[in-house]
Design an enzyme around this catalytic site. Sequence first.
Site, PDB file in Angstrom:
ATOM      1  N   CYS A 197    -115.463  52.642  12.534  1.00  0.00           N
ATOM      2  CA  CYS A 197    -116.130  52.940  11.291  1.00  0.00           C
ATOM      3  C   CYS A 197    -117.158  54.292  10.944  1.00  0.00           C
ATOM      4  O   CYS A 197    -117.262  53.921  11.365  1.00  0.00           O
ATOM      5  CB  CYS A 197    -115.998  51.958  10.175  1.00  0.00           C
ATOM      6  SG  CYS A 197    -117.008  52.351   8.877  1.00  0.00           S
ATOM      7  N   CYS A 200    -120.376  53.419   9.432  1.00  0.00           N
ATOM      8  CA  CYS A 200    -120.906  52.078   9.991  1.00  0.00           C
ATOM      9  C   CYS A 200    -120.558  51.907  11.398  1.00  0.00           C
ATOM     10  O   CYS A 200    -121.701  51.053  12.107  1.00  0.00           O
ATOM     11  CB  CYS A 200    -121.154  50.966   9.181  1.00  0.00           C
ATOM     12  SG  CYS A 200    -119.580  49.936   9.139  1.00  0.00           S
ATOM     13  N   CYS A 213    -112.866  48.975   7.317  1.00  0.00           N
ATOM     14  CA  CYS A 213    -113.440  48.634   7.973  1.00  0.00           C
ATOM     15  C   CYS A 213    -114.006  47.108   8.028  1.00  0.00           C
ATOM     16  O   CYS A 213    -113.809  46.202   6.923  1.00  0.00           O
ATOM     17  CB  CYS A 213    -114.899  49.193   7.635  1.00  0.00           C
ATOM     18  SG  CYS A 213    -115.910  49.031   8.436  1.00  0.00           S
ATOM     19  N   CYS A 216    -118.134  47.202   6.279  1.00  0.00           N
ATOM     20  CA  CYS A 216    -118.167  47.392   5.207  1.00  0.00           C
ATOM     21  C   CYS A 216    -117.501  48.460   4.545  1.00  0.00           C
ATOM     22  O   CYS A 216    -116.418  46.971   4.427  1.00  0.00           O
ATOM     23  CB  CYS A 216    -119.155  48.367   6.170  1.00  0.00           C
ATOM     24  SG  CYS A 216    -117.974  50.278   5.954  1.00  0.00           S
ATOM     25  N   ASP A 333    -112.036  71.879  31.172  1.00  0.00           N
ATOM     26  CA  ASP A 333    -111.499  70.599  31.498  1.00  0.00           C
ATOM     27  C   ASP A 333    -110.573  70.657  31.390  1.00  0.00           C
ATOM     28  O   ASP A 333    -110.032  69.809  30.153  1.00  0.00           O
ATOM     29  CB  ASP A 333    -112.844  69.969  30.903  1.00  0.00           C
ATOM     30  CG  ASP A 333    -112.470  68.829  31.073  1.00  0.00           C
ATOM     31  OD1 ASP A 333    -111.724  67.994  31.752  1.00  0.00           O
ATOM     32  OD2 ASP A 333    -113.614  68.123  31.080  1.00  0.00           O
TER      33      ASP A 333
END
Length: 409
Positions: A197, A200, A213, A216, A333
């Site tokens: 999430c 949170c 989520c 939350c 990379d």
Amino acid sequence: MTQLPLRALLASALGRSAATLSRMTGRGDGSVIGGRVGLLLEPDLLRQLARDRKLALVSATNGKTTTTRLITSALLEMGEVATNAFGANMPAGHVSALSQQKGAPYGVLEVDEKYLPEVLNTTGASVVCLMNLSRDQMDRAAEIWLLAQKWRKALSGKPTHVIANCDDPLVTWGASTAAKVTWVSGGQRWKEDSWCCPECGGPLDRKDADWACRECTFHRPEPQWVLDDDAAIDPQGQRWLLDIQLPGQANRSNAVMALAVADAFGLPVERALPRLREVTSVAGRYTTVEREGRHARLLLAKNPAGWLEAFDVTDPQCPIILSVNAQGPDGRDTSWLWDVDYRILRGRPVFVTGQRRLDLALRLDVAEVPFTLCGTFSEALAMQPPGKVDVIANYTAFQQIRSEFGRAV
Ligand SMILES: [Zn+2]
């Protein structure tokens, strides 16, 4: 339209001359140098050029060039549209696009994800289209949450109308501070960057396209527009068969986003959709180049999400050439190769080339995908029987192939 101040007019004209010179001397299409010259002479040029136009900004990790093109094509139905068609997606490119089409009442600008806050603040664009956020290059992986946070800050307190893909949790979070949002269920093929999430840090529960989520209240908003297989469902529930020429699910998603943006400009689906169907290739992508009876279709994949989209478009009956470079624009990379599931290529004749062909070869070997290593793209193409072949290349590898084939459109 109101007349530009004298200084801005001069800056804009000189920028256009620099762009023309750059083109004439073979240094590219000139859209960046022209804009830079203009901005040097008048730092406020972008704001002045944007004034009195209705603008849409388009940003995402993948698909922004294509979606910009689709939206532009749709809005041409209403009048002249200024756009940065060559993917010069930072302020110099925007200045160049707007000064080349000074009289256009509409503008559609592809914007680099990092520059979105700055360009939104400067232009005061009334519509912003946000599609997906995923890692681009491994050395930049941590940035995407920070990017979304910057989007939130930039959108907060502005009257901007945001069109956002609610199937992407990070895009949803980035868009949700806007005063007005139209949510589009455009799908999300690459989910590896959004298991947490953004609000949170808790785990996201997913069921089909839906997500929420566990810890939350952050959850997927109800979409007004939905991509349903090969059709778009509009806010009134009407189903429109897309039938566009650009291939693959990712492009159908881009098309639904474009329809929602067109709607925000007051253009109904029945007028916008036929315009989307006219688009056949975008900056060389999806075009087929021909040499001695081999018809190679060019697909660009710059990051893990892009590879999944490209696999979706390829023809399982055809041989496939993969080309990976690691120059500046590609990122040095290439460890992201390990994030892509190449097993889908098993059973197809696979040819590997590009600067980093050995990295890719090792990756394919571990995935138990048989392949042939080739020194150059031409060599790989010459090994094909006459007929169709798919090509997936990352950025500079793609550009090399295009220039070798005379920048086929
Ligand atoms: Zn949460």
